[in-house]
Scaffold this motif. Structure first.
Motif, PDB file in Angstrom:
ATOM      1  N   UNK A  93     -14.439  39.279 -82.216  1.00 45.42           N
ATOM      2  CA  UNK A  93     -14.690  38.114 -83.054  1.00 45.42           C
ATOM      3  C   UNK A  93     -14.932  38.589 -84.485  1.00 45.42           C
ATOM      4  N   UNK A  94     -14.884  37.651 -85.405  1.00 48.09           N
ATOM      5  CA  UNK A  94     -15.004  37.990 -86.810  1.00 48.09           C
ATOM      6  C   UNK A  94     -15.787  36.911 -87.552  1.00 48.09           C
ATOM      7  N   UNK A  95     -16.492  37.286 -88.616  1.00 52.83           N
ATOM      8  CA  UNK A  95     -17.226  36.283 -89.388  1.00 52.83           C
ATOM      9  C   UNK A  95     -16.327  35.483 -90.326  1.00 52.83           C
ATOM     10  N   UNK A  96     -15.063  35.876 -90.471  1.00 57.29           N
ATOM     11  CA  UNK A  96     -14.154  35.237 -91.416  1.00 57.29           C
ATOM     12  C   UNK A  96     -12.957  34.619 -90.710  1.00 57.29           C
ATOM     13  N   UNK A  97     -12.772  33.335 -90.893  1.00 55.04           N
ATOM     14  CA  UNK A  97     -11.631  32.648 -90.287  1.00 55.04           C
ATOM     15  C   UNK A  97     -10.306  33.232 -90.782  1.00 55.04           C
ATOM     16  N   UNK A  98     -10.262  33.691 -92.035  1.00 55.41           N
ATOM     17  CA  UNK A  98      -9.032  34.246 -92.600  1.00 55.41           C
ATOM     18  C   UNK A  98      -8.630  35.594 -92.007  1.00 55.41           C
ATOM     19  N   UNK A  99      -9.532  36.242 -91.287  1.00 60.11           N
ATOM     20  CA  UNK A  99      -9.195  37.507 -90.633  1.00 60.11           C
ATOM     21  C   UNK A  99      -8.526  37.292 -89.276  1.00 60.11           C
ATOM     22  N   UNK A 100      -8.728  36.122 -88.686  1.00 61.92           N
ATOM     23  CA  UNK A 100      -8.212  35.846 -87.348  1.00 61.92           C
ATOM     24  C   UNK A 100      -6.696  35.982 -87.304  1.00 61.92           C
TER      25      UNK A 100
END
Length: 134
Positions: A93-100
């Motif tokens: 998982x990631x804290x940034x939607x743009x990294x998904x």
């Protein structure tokens, strides 16, 4: 690793350590969305380097979002080293939607993917699920 192997290095300090181990090679092709990795390789390697471009994530010193994904779809990538700040048995998982979109795209285009992370990140969960266990 054979000559002309194309390697993707995801953004992050763990990926920078991988870059340091491979920088002495002059026969590889590096792709990264990370500015510190690109800078390190420019100064310490004779291999070809591609930066993905895209929306700048200042905090992470990297490019993120759909423009990175678009670029990655144009490349044939042999090996991808994917980093993360949080993962568990369900995936990363990631804290940034743009990294998904970046992480999902790289798993689609690369022939082999390796998750690289230190043990302190295991068991952590961020708001956006990027990759599921498969």
């Amino acid at each position: 690793m054979q000559a002309n192997t194309t390697i993707y290095l995801d953004a992050g300090t763990t990926s920078l350590e991988v870059a340091k181990q491979l920088a002495n090679r002059d026969d590889l092709i590096f792709i990264t969305n990370d500015f510190p990795i690109a800078t390190y390789l420019m100064n310490n390697s004779q291999s070809k380097i591609y930066h993905t471009g895209g929306l700048i994530d200042r905090a992470n010193q990297s490019a993120v979002g759909s423009k990175v994904s678009d670029f990655l779809y144009t490349m044939n990538i042999d090996i991808a080293f994917i980093s993360t700040s949080s993962w568990n048995m369900k995936g990363i998982s990631t804290p940034s939607e743009n990294k998904v979109i970046v992480k999902k795209t790289i798993t689609e285009v690369a022939n082999k993917c390796y998750l690289i992370s230190d043990s302190s990140k295991f068991g952590k969960v961020a708001p956006f699920h990027a990759l599921y266990k498969y």
